[in-house]
Scaffold this motif. Structure first.
Motif, PDB file in Angstrom:
ATOM      1  N   LEU A   1       0.808  -1.226   0.000  1.00  0.00           N
ATOM      2  CA  LEU A   1       0.000   0.000   0.000  1.00  0.00           C
ATOM      3  C   LEU A   1       0.842   1.277   0.000  1.00  0.00           C
ATOM      4  O   LEU A   1       0.628   2.150  -0.846  1.00  0.00           O
ATOM      5  CB  LEU A   1      -0.978  -0.011   1.186  1.00  0.00           C
TER       6      LEU A   1
ATOM      7  N   LEU B   1       1.119   3.986  -3.177  1.00  0.00           N
ATOM      8  CA  LEU B   1       0.794   5.415  -3.036  1.00  0.00           C
ATOM      9  C   LEU B   1       1.971   6.313  -3.412  1.00  0.00           C
ATOM     10  O   LEU B   1       1.780   7.396  -3.972  1.00  0.00           O
ATOM     11  CB  LEU B   1       0.346   5.713  -1.599  1.00  0.00           C
TER      12      LEU B   1
ATOM     13  N   LYS C   1       0.844   6.922  -7.223  1.00  0.00           N
ATOM     14  CA  LYS C   1       0.109   8.170  -6.976  1.00  0.00           C
ATOM     15  C   LYS C   1       1.062   9.360  -6.755  1.00  0.00           C
ATOM     16  O   LYS C   1       0.626  10.514  -6.771  1.00  0.00           O
ATOM     17  CB  LYS C   1      -0.802   8.016  -5.753  1.00  0.00           C
TER      18      LYS C   1
ATOM     19  N   PHE D   1      -8.168  -2.469  -5.071  1.00  0.00           N
ATOM     20  CA  PHE D   1      -6.753  -2.193  -5.329  1.00  0.00           C
ATOM     21  C   PHE D   1      -6.215  -2.997  -6.521  1.00  0.00           C
ATOM     22  O   PHE D   1      -5.143  -2.697  -7.039  1.00  0.00           O
ATOM     23  CB  PHE D   1      -5.911  -2.448  -4.075  1.00  0.00           C
TER      24      PHE D   1
ATOM     25  N   PHE E   1      -7.332  -0.060  -8.954  1.00  0.00           N
ATOM     26  CA  PHE E   1      -6.931   1.330  -8.740  1.00  0.00           C
ATOM     27  C   PHE E   1      -5.695   1.673  -9.578  1.00  0.00           C
ATOM     28  O   PHE E   1      -4.833   0.828  -9.818  1.00  0.00           O
ATOM     29  CB  PHE E   1      -6.597   1.597  -7.269  1.00  0.00           C
TER      30      PHE E   1
ATOM     31  N   SER F   1      -7.065   7.298  -9.806  1.00  0.00           N
ATOM     32  CA  SER F   1      -8.133   6.918  -8.861  1.00  0.00           C
ATOM     33  C   SER F   1      -8.370   8.008  -7.821  1.00  0.00           C
ATOM     34  O   SER F   1      -7.433   8.631  -7.325  1.00  0.00           O
ATOM     35  CB  SER F   1      -7.781   5.610  -8.158  1.00  0.00           C
TER      36      SER F   1
ATOM     37  N   LEU G   1      -8.915   9.919  -4.494  1.00  0.00           N
ATOM     38  CA  LEU G   1      -8.351   9.749  -3.160  1.00  0.00           C
ATOM     39  C   LEU G   1      -9.456   9.493  -2.128  1.00  0.00           C
ATOM     40  O   LEU G   1      -9.250   8.768  -1.149  1.00  0.00           O
ATOM     41  CB  LEU G   1      -7.548  10.997  -2.778  1.00  0.00           C
TER      42      LEU G   1
ATOM     43  N   VAL H   1     -10.319   5.847  -2.481  1.00  0.00           N
ATOM     44  CA  VAL H   1      -9.197   5.077  -1.900  1.00  0.00           C
ATOM     45  C   VAL H   1      -9.302   5.078  -0.371  1.00  0.00           C
ATOM     46  O   VAL H   1      -9.138   4.041   0.280  1.00  0.00           O
ATOM     47  CB  VAL H   1      -7.831   5.659  -2.356  1.00  0.00           C
ATOM     48  N   SER H   2      -9.616   6.246   0.219  1.00  0.00           N
ATOM     49  CA  SER H   2      -9.721   6.372   1.676  1.00  0.00           C
ATOM     50  C   SER H   2     -10.870   5.533   2.227  1.00  0.00           C
ATOM     51  O   SER H   2     -10.727   4.877   3.266  1.00  0.00           O
ATOM     52  CB  SER H   2      -9.931   7.841   2.076  1.00  0.00           C
TER      53      SER H   2
END
Length: 472
Positions: free
Chosen positions: A297, A301, A305, A357, A360, A364, A366, A369-370
């Motif tokens: 993870l 990110l 991201k 995931f 994603f 994607s 946020l 995702v949260s």
């Protein structure tokens, strides 16, 4: 009689018992925060000591191996000596090694102090579980274990954030110095407030051979697995050699334990209990299905991201909040319904929080995702704690310490295996190719897909956990 036994499930845990649990938990916060914070500082350590990452990795590897080797020793010590002073002593050792690590003058001194830290951490983490189960009683084990689980939740949430802040604005040395106030408070409270824990078998013989075999086996397996992650393949001579050696030593231990029977540090008769065997298999699979994605993870990110280390830590907070929200409910339901149903529902939530995931990508949302991380956190928070609780179902007092050795070793090995397998899958997907964002996204999707498949496999041992039938 059965009605009288069921009544305590609905009664609150006495405040005096909860206070003891909180003091024990406070002592466990240091090692769990430390392990996640040090990972953040690896590159800074490399620059500061002008050393390559190969040698720097021993700051983490030495700690993990020392922790694994110390676990079987705890199983013997807690039977023979007062748990209060074992826990206090382990915290003093960890704190002293933390201060020494902060003052390290070269890489060799840091590695040595980290090995001492790991030894203390192995004692602390095994003792927390053993002593809490001892004071809880059978009807309160779920709620007690959910209290013990707090540092396990807070460590991965707060560790990276605190570590990133320290590394960004201060020296890496403060990663170790931050333990000083926590450690002093924990040690003082243990000396003043912890009751004496009567040893269950003051004549317990030091099972030197058993302790050496179990410690060597787990250390060899973990070292081999970590080398697989580093080399991005399990097909390398170091991994094959150490994993084969670890497995061979484990077989030797099983033959030895069959001869020693109840005198062995981890007796084989425990595995005759269906729920204990299911927990051991479940903890190993959970290491890959739930712990593995914990590694992926933050990398996803940062690399896909494009977030900084600090922002990544903040974005992962919803997952931690989900774990904390689920925690009190998980303990109560485990005591009331048994582990099986609680873990099944939690596993469904974990799967629901992992599926997105696999899809994603860079664009994607946020917010989505949260939300997914929150759902995943609620699920993950309800897998390990009920399984750990169920490991002690049906056991007599003397077997609790022995069972703690098994569950802690399996958590260590499963966690290392989970991180290595998923890291290797991701590395293999991009090996020999230019690491473009689309290619790296596909690689992470492969890693999450494997975690998903193994979450489904985890359903099998979960079906063999204890189930308490509701009575009218």
């Amino acid at each position: 009689m059965s009605k009288n036994e069921k009544a305590p499930e609905l009664e609150p845990i006495p405040k005096s018992v909860m206070n003891i649990a909180w003091i024990l938990v406070l002592g466990a916060i240091m090692p769990l925060l430390d392990s996640t914070m040090v990972n953040i500082a690896i590159k800074h350590l490399s620059n500061d000591f002008s050393i390559g990452l190969d040698l720097i990795q021993w700051v983490i590897t030495g700690y993990v191996l020392s922790m694994a080797i110390s676990v079987p020793l705890v199983g013997w010590a807690v039977q023979r000596f007062n748990g209060k002073w074992l826990m206090t002593g382990a915290n003093i050792v960890f704190l002293a090694a933390s201060i020494a690590s902060g003052f390290s003058w070269n890489i060799n001194s840091l590695i040595i102090f980290r090995i001492v830290q790991g030894f203390g951490a192995g004692f602390i983490m095994t003792l927390v579980t053993t002593l809490c189960v001892e004071i809880a009683g059978r009807d309160r084990m779920g709620r007690m274990m959910s209290t013990v689980g707090i540092p396990m939740i807070l460590g991965p949430i707060l560790g990276p954030v605190i570590g990133a802040v320290i590394v960004q604005f201060m020296s890496w040395r403060y990663i170790f110095f931050v333990n000083v106030p926590i450690g002093i408070i924990a040690i003082v409270l243990m000396i003043l407030k912890l009751p004496d824990f009567t040893p269950v078998n003051i004549k317990a013989k030091f099972d030197f051979i058993g302790i050496i075999l179990l410690g060597a086996s787990s250390a060899a397996l973990i070292y081999g697995i970590t080398k697989a992650a580093k080399n991005a393949t399990f097909n390398n001579s170091t991994t094959i050699g150490y994993v084969a050696a670890g497995a061979a030593i484990l077989v030797i231990y099983m033959i030895y334990a069959a001869i020693r029977k109840e005198q062995a540090i981890l007796p084989l008769h425990l595995f005759k209990m269906k729920n204990f065997s299911a927990v051991m298999a479940g903890l190993f699979l959970a290491g890959i299905a739930t712990n593995g994605p914990m590694l992926l993870l933050p990398l996803f990110l940062q690399n896909i991201k494009g977030f900084s280390v600090l922002n990544t830590g903040l974005i992962l907070i919803p997952q931690g909040i989900g774990m904390l929200v689920a925690r009190p409910l998980i303990g109560r339901l485990t005591d009331k319904l048994g582990a099986r149903n609680v873990v099944l529902v939690s596993l469904v939530l974990t799967i629901a929080g992992t599926i997105p995931f696999v899809f994603f990508g860079e664009a994607s949302s946020l917010i989505i995702v949260s939300i997914v991380l929150f759902v995943r956190g609620m699920g993950v928070g309800g897998i390990t704690i009920p399984m750990m609780t169920d490991a002690y179902t049906g056991m007599v007092k003397q077997e609790i310490a022995q069972a703690s050795v098994g569950t802690r070793l399996m958590q260590n090995i499963g966690g290392a295996f989970g991180s290595a397998v998923l890291a290797t899958v991701v590395s293999l997907s991009i090996q020999g190719k230019a690491p473009t964002i689309p290619l790296m996204t596909t690689a992470y999707h492969d890693g999450f897909m494997l975690a998903l498949v193994l979450s489904l496999v985890l359903l099998i041992p979960v079906l063999f956990l204890t189930n308490k039938k509701a009575k009218g």
